[in-house]
Design a protein around this motif. Sequence first.
Motif, PDB file in Angstrom:
ATOM      1  N   ILE A  77      31.238  23.376  52.092  1.00 12.11           N
ATOM      2  CA  ILE A  77      31.221  24.820  52.392  1.00 12.11           C
ATOM      3  C   ILE A  77      30.240  25.527  51.467  1.00 12.11           C
ATOM      4  O   ILE A  77      29.432  26.360  51.911  1.00 12.11           O
ATOM      5  CB  ILE A  77      32.633  25.416  52.267  1.00 12.11           C
ATOM      6  CG1 ILE A  77      33.511  24.935  53.417  1.00 12.11           C
ATOM      7  CG2 ILE A  77      32.584  26.948  52.230  1.00 12.11           C
ATOM      8  CD1 ILE A  77      34.981  25.264  53.244  1.00 12.11           C
TER       9      ILE A  77
ATOM     10  N   ASN B 224      26.805  27.425  52.558  1.00 15.38           N
ATOM     11  CA  ASN B 224      26.625  28.832  52.209  1.00 15.38           C
ATOM     12  C   ASN B 224      25.331  29.034  51.411  1.00 15.38           C
ATOM     13  O   ASN B 224      24.561  29.954  51.683  1.00 15.38           O
ATOM     14  CB  ASN B 224      27.830  29.352  51.430  1.00 15.38           C
ATOM     15  CG  ASN B 224      27.863  30.855  51.365  1.00 15.38           C
ATOM     16  OD1 ASN B 224      27.821  31.521  52.395  1.00 15.38           O
ATOM     17  ND2 ASN B 224      27.931  31.400  50.169  1.00 15.38           N
ATOM     18  N   TRP B 225      25.070  28.157  50.427  1.00 14.50           N
ATOM     19  CA  TRP B 225      23.833  28.286  49.645  1.00 14.50           C
ATOM     20  C   TRP B 225      22.613  28.014  50.511  1.00 14.50           C
ATOM     21  O   TRP B 225      21.557  28.637  50.316  1.00 14.50           O
ATOM     22  CB  TRP B 225      23.856  27.355  48.438  1.00 14.50           C
ATOM     23  CG  TRP B 225      24.550  27.985  47.281  1.00 14.50           C
ATOM     24  CD1 TRP B 225      25.754  27.639  46.759  1.00 14.50           C
ATOM     25  CD2 TRP B 225      24.096  29.113  46.540  1.00 14.50           C
ATOM     26  NE1 TRP B 225      26.072  28.487  45.727  1.00 14.50           N
ATOM     27  CE2 TRP B 225      25.069  29.398  45.559  1.00 14.50           C
ATOM     28  CE3 TRP B 225      22.966  29.913  46.591  1.00 14.50           C
ATOM     29  CZ2 TRP B 225      24.954  30.436  44.654  1.00 14.50           C
ATOM     30  CZ3 TRP B 225      22.833  30.962  45.685  1.00 14.50           C
ATOM     31  CH2 TRP B 225      23.821  31.204  44.732  1.00 14.50           C
TER      32      TRP B 225
ATOM     33  N   ASP C  53      24.784  35.526  53.325  1.00 18.61           N
ATOM     34  CA  ASP C  53      25.945  34.995  52.601  1.00 18.61           C
ATOM     35  C   ASP C  53      27.142  35.010  53.543  1.00 18.61           C
ATOM     36  O   ASP C  53      27.773  36.050  53.763  1.00 18.61           O
ATOM     37  CB  ASP C  53      26.204  35.837  51.356  1.00 18.61           C
ATOM     38  CG  ASP C  53      27.273  35.250  50.453  1.00 18.61           C
ATOM     39  OD1 ASP C  53      28.013  34.364  50.901  1.00 18.61           O
ATOM     40  OD2 ASP C  53      27.346  35.690  49.294  1.00 18.61           O
ATOM     41  N   LEU C  54      27.464  33.848  54.107  1.00 23.86           N
ATOM     42  CA  LEU C  54      28.528  33.729  55.100  1.00 23.86           C
ATOM     43  C   LEU C  54      29.889  34.070  54.509  1.00 23.86           C
ATOM     44  O   LEU C  54      30.686  34.770  55.141  1.00 23.86           O
ATOM     45  CB  LEU C  54      28.547  32.312  55.693  1.00 23.86           C
ATOM     46  CG  LEU C  54      29.616  32.036  56.741  1.00 23.86           C
ATOM     47  CD1 LEU C  54      29.385  32.928  57.966  1.00 23.86           C
ATOM     48  CD2 LEU C  54      29.598  30.578  57.141  1.00 23.86           C
ATOM     49  N   VAL C  55      30.173  33.593  53.294  1.00 22.85           N
ATOM     50  CA  VAL C  55      31.473  33.857  52.669  1.00 22.85           C
ATOM     51  C   VAL C  55      31.665  35.350  52.456  1.00 22.85           C
ATOM     52  O   VAL C  55      32.723  35.908  52.768  1.00 22.85           O
ATOM     53  CB  VAL C  55      31.614  33.070  51.346  1.00 22.85           C
ATOM     54  CG1 VAL C  55      32.887  33.457  50.618  1.00 22.85           C
ATOM     55  CG2 VAL C  55      31.592  31.577  51.615  1.00 22.85           C
TER      56      VAL C  55
ATOM     57  N   THR D  11      37.011  36.558  48.180  1.00 24.89           N
ATOM     58  CA  THR D  11      35.676  35.973  48.086  1.00 24.89           C
ATOM     59  C   THR D  11      35.470  35.336  46.720  1.00 24.89           C
ATOM     60  O   THR D  11      34.953  34.221  46.610  1.00 24.89           O
ATOM     61  CB  THR D  11      34.597  37.041  48.337  1.00 24.89           C
ATOM     62  OG1 THR D  11      34.793  37.588  49.639  1.00 24.89           O
ATOM     63  CG2 THR D  11      33.201  36.457  48.260  1.00 24.89           C
TER      64      THR D  11
ATOM     65  N   TYR E  40      34.648  31.416  45.850  1.00 26.87           N
ATOM     66  CA  TYR E  40      33.532  30.993  45.000  1.00 26.87           C
ATOM     67  C   TYR E  40      34.036  30.173  43.807  1.00 26.87           C
ATOM     68  O   TYR E  40      33.428  29.173  43.437  1.00 26.87           O
ATOM     69  CB  TYR E  40      32.747  32.192  44.493  1.00 26.87           C
ATOM     70  CG  TYR E  40      31.919  32.902  45.544  1.00 26.87           C
ATOM     71  CD1 TYR E  40      31.298  32.211  46.563  1.00 26.87           C
ATOM     72  CD2 TYR E  40      31.741  34.268  45.494  1.00 26.87           C
ATOM     73  CE1 TYR E  40      30.528  32.860  47.517  1.00 26.87           C
ATOM     74  CE2 TYR E  40      30.975  34.936  46.436  1.00 26.87           C
ATOM     75  CZ  TYR E  40      30.367  34.222  47.442  1.00 26.87           C
ATOM     76  OH  TYR E  40      29.605  34.860  48.373  1.00 26.87           O
TER      77      TYR E  40
END
Length: 77
Positions: free
Chosen positions: A14, A18-19, A28-30, A41, A45
């Motif tokens: 994940i 995302n990166w 930034d999907l998250v 969030t 992370y």
Amino acid sequence: MKTLDVIALILVIIGAINWGLIGFFGFDLVAMLFGTMSTFTRVIYALVGIAGLYAFSLFGRDRDPDRDRDHDRREVK
């Protein structure tokens, strides 16, 4: 594979996706799904970061004990 290994691998994937999205598209999907720096969030992370650190332990592990057992048998002959 142990359950903790699977969870860590999923979180690392994940994080990598995302990166990749951030690097290629500035997306930034998250943060989009859960809000920019919301508590949830930040927890995601943090978990991804911990999973990344845990993934270092996978380098030192032997994942195929049968391979070594067969290798030892061949050396004895």
